[in-house]
Design a protein around this motif. Structure first.
Motif, mmCIF file in Angstrom:
data_model
loop_
_atom_site.group_PDB
_atom_site.id
_atom_site.type_symbol
_atom_site.label_atom_id
_atom_site.label_comp_id
_atom_site.label_asym_id
_atom_site.label_seq_id
_atom_site.Cartn_x
_atom_site.Cartn_y
_atom_site.Cartn_z
ATOM 1 N N PHE A 119 -41.423 -52.042 32.340
ATOM 2 C CA PHE A 119 -40.515 -51.269 31.347
ATOM 3 C C PHE A 119 -41.495 -50.248 30.693
ATOM 4 C CE2 PHE A 119 -37.011 -53.770 32.027
ATOM 5 C CZ PHE A 119 -35.968 -53.112 31.577
ATOM 6 N N SER A 120 -40.985 -48.946 30.131
ATOM 7 C CA SER A 120 -41.841 -48.063 29.631
ATOM 8 C C SER A 120 -41.659 -48.265 28.147
ATOM 9 C CB SER A 120 -41.486 -46.621 30.154
ATOM 10 O OG SER A 120 -42.244 -45.603 29.796
ATOM 11 N N VAL A 121 -42.039 -49.316 27.436
ATOM 12 C CA VAL A 121 -41.963 -49.548 26.005
ATOM 13 C C VAL A 121 -43.111 -50.414 25.704
ATOM 14 C CG1 VAL A 121 -39.362 -49.628 26.140
ATOM 15 C CG2 VAL A 121 -40.457 -51.737 26.425
ATOM 16 N N GLY A 204 -37.465 -39.221 37.974
ATOM 17 C CA GLY A 204 -36.903 -39.278 36.853
ATOM 18 C C GLY A 204 -36.666 -40.457 35.913
ATOM 19 N N TYR A 205 -36.232 -40.569 34.731
ATOM 20 C CA TYR A 205 -35.892 -41.780 34.009
ATOM 21 C C TYR A 205 -34.952 -42.630 34.783
ATOM 22 C CZ TYR A 205 -33.892 -44.758 30.469
ATOM 23 O OH TYR A 205 -33.350 -45.817 29.720
ATOM 24 N N PRO A 206 -35.325 -43.718 35.092
ATOM 25 C CA PRO A 206 -34.300 -44.469 36.116
ATOM 26 C C PRO A 206 -32.793 -45.022 34.969
ATOM 27 C CG PRO A 206 -36.481 -45.655 35.926
ATOM 28 C CD PRO A 206 -36.547 -44.510 35.116
ATOM 29 N N HIS A 253 -42.881 -36.862 30.432
ATOM 30 C CA HIS A 253 -41.907 -37.109 31.283
ATOM 31 C C HIS A 253 -41.915 -38.370 31.913
ATOM 32 C CE1 HIS A 253 -40.510 -37.038 35.902
ATOM 33 N NE2 HIS A 253 -39.620 -36.149 35.265
ATOM 34 N N ASN A 254 -40.754 -38.985 31.936
ATOM 35 C CA ASN A 254 -40.627 -40.419 32.645
ATOM 36 C C ASN A 254 -40.287 -40.277 33.947
ATOM 37 O OD1 ASN A 254 -40.137 -42.937 33.406
ATOM 38 N ND2 ASN A 254 -38.795 -43.715 31.331
ATOM 39 N N PRO A 255 -41.004 -40.769 35.141
ATOM 40 C CA PRO A 255 -42.138 -41.408 35.127
ATOM 41 C C PRO A 255 -43.483 -40.941 34.908
ATOM 42 C CG PRO A 255 -41.536 -41.339 37.304
ATOM 43 C CD PRO A 255 -40.606 -40.481 36.429
#
Ligand SMILES: Cc1ncc(COP(=O)(O)O)c(C=O)c1O
Length: 480
Positions: A119-121, A204-206, A253-255
């Motif tokens: 997780f990107s958190v 991109g962001y999943p 930008h995610n990811p």
């Protein structure tokens, strides 16, 4: 290299021998379990019986009996001259929730000792500024159900955007949501008509597609490079398409963690103006521009009315708080507020009160120190991977909480499962893309402590060593 066969023998049938019953039944159960967990998708061709039997160390008859059992149950189908195929379990395999569901399933599969970098958190709450006791009695008055959000929080968010994200904002332009995820869901409902086409970068962001698109809408995927979404690709995708929405993440930008240059931003706005495109600018990662020096260019919304912004406290503060927002023209917010009221009436009042206290507790000094700490975790992870996994390609992200890595494989999913079995959960590139590009990528969070990152890379390195040996040792299945 036949990753496919490694996938079947090491992931799909992993642990089949420990199941109860005769061998054919154990194999059938393992395959059924993999279908249920979406490790095997509807329509996949299962390996030929003989080669699977050889790989698993059982007789061909045992594999045939397992397949027959599943054919009888309607899970597999034999097609004359073509092979045996998975029919799957349709009700919960719909396209729009695939990415999120597979990530969550992977997390559920992980043991408590596993290190979760998927997780990107933030990894916890220890970085948060002290906010003392919340004065509950005087903070909460009335029924607490304003679909636009608490007035004090709307002001605090407007102030934050104005002073820390270079986006002049008034409280009337802000609607509070339960995270940016809900912001995307509500905006999807308020902005999209049945004929609207949505353009978004790949990877991109999943979570974007599942939130914004709803069940049956298709995405038009466009290329992403080191500076984010490519404006020429957007112009090509937009050609003669009618009603269009473009989703971008120019400040983090995610990811990939890329930050779009000022020139790239101008080019995107030009394309949007020429083709009449409404832009959704996701600034969820915009507080985490990690390197000191030049600040990121101002958001697109600072110079165009056709841009709607979504944002979040999940990245800077804590994802469990579930506080996000939409910044838009008050007329659009009126429409969004109706969807918000229909969805959950209002965002939790205690969460909003904590968000106000957190926003009031931070200043430039705190922000700089926090970004420096994250940058050193990022640099440490890049260095560890460079030393122990030299075949992996990384590019140091300028913003955010994650590192995007390209593996020397066609498809990283099998390795992602091997890594989970070694105690590290990472996000697969397949979740970050609506087409088949970037399947070789994985996303790793660097929000954990330096010690945890060291342990994670040690585990990833041993998973990689075994996985690459397996892949190299498996002959390619003859294609039919
Ligand atoms: C770019 C982006 N947008 C939106 C979200 C959703 O964030 P939230 O936790 O605020 O719902 C995320 C979370 O990973 C994200 O990375």
């Amino acid at each position: 290299m036949d990753q496919d066969r490694v996938w079947w023998t090491h992931v799909v049938f992993e642990g089949w021998q420990e199941r109860p019953g005769p061998r054919y039944q154990r194999l059938a159960e393992a395959l059924l379990h993999a279908v249920d967990r979406r490790m095997v998708v509807d329509g996949a061709r299962v390996p030929a019986e003989r080669s699977l039997a050889d790989a698993l160390g059982v007789s061909r008859g045992t594999v045939v009996a397992a397949f027959e059992h599943l054919v009888g149950a309607g899970v597999l189908e034999r097609r004359q001259g073509a092979g045996t195929f998975v029919l799957g379990r349709p009700p919960w395999t719909s396209r729009s929730d695939t990415a999120v569901a597979s990530l969550l399933l992977r997390r559920v599969a992980a043991t408590s000792e596993a290190i979760d970098l998927s997780f990107s958190v933030p990894a916890g709450t220890s970085h948060l500024p002290p906010i003392g006791e919340l004065p509950l009695g005087s903070t909460f008055t009335g029924h607490g159900l304003d679909p636009f959000g608490d007035a004090t929080l709307r002001s605090a968010i407007a102030e934050h955007l104005t002073h820390h994200q270079r986006l002049p904002t008034t409280p009337e332009q802000v609607l509070v949501t339960s995270g940016a995820q809900q912001a995307l869901t509500l905006l999807g409902r308020a902005l999209l008509s049945p004929s609207t086409k949505v353009i978004a970068g790949c990877p991109g962001y999943p979570g974007f597609a599942a939130a914004f698109l709803g069940a049956d809408r298709e995405l038009l995927p466009v290329a992403v490079d080191d500076a984010g979404v490519d404006p020429d690709a957007v112009a090509r995708a937009a050609h003669r398409r009618g009603d269009l929405v473009l989703y971008v993440m120019p400040t983090g930008h995610n990811p990939t963690g890329a930050i779009s240059s000022a020139a790239r931003r101008r080019a995107l706005l030009d394309v949007a103006a020429q083709s009449g495109i409404t832009v959704v600018e996701d600034l969820a990662l915009a507080d985490l521009v990690l390197d000191p020096g030049e600040p990121a260019p101002a958001p697109l919304a600072a110079s165009s009315d056709r841009v709607v912004v979504v944002g979040s406290l999940s990245k800077l503060m804590w994802a469990g708080l579930r506080i996000g927002w939409i910044r838009a023209d008050p007329a659009l917010l009126e429409r969004v507020a109706r969807w918000k009221a229909a969805d959950d009436l209002a965002t939790s009042a205690p969460a909003q009160a904590i968000a106000v206290a957190l926003l009031e507790a931070i200043d430039d000094t705190w922000l700089h120190a926090h970004r420096r700490a994250l940058a050193s975790r990022r640099d440490h992870l890049v260095q560890l991977i460079g030393g122990q996994l030299p075949a992996w390609r990384t590019r140091t992200p300028a913003a955010g909480l994650s590192l995007w890595v390209e593996l020397p494989l066609e498809h990283a999913d099998t390795f992602v499962h091997a890594a989970a079995a070694h105690g590290v959960v990472v996000a697969p590139g397949s979740a970050a893309c609506s087409d088949t590009r970037h399947l070789a990528g994985v996303r790793l969070s660097f929000a954990e402590t330096l010690e945890t990152l060291e342990l994670a890379v040690e585990r990833l390195a041993s998973a990689w060593e075994l996985h690459s040996q397996d892949v190299a040792a498996t002959p390619r299945e003859p294609s039919r």
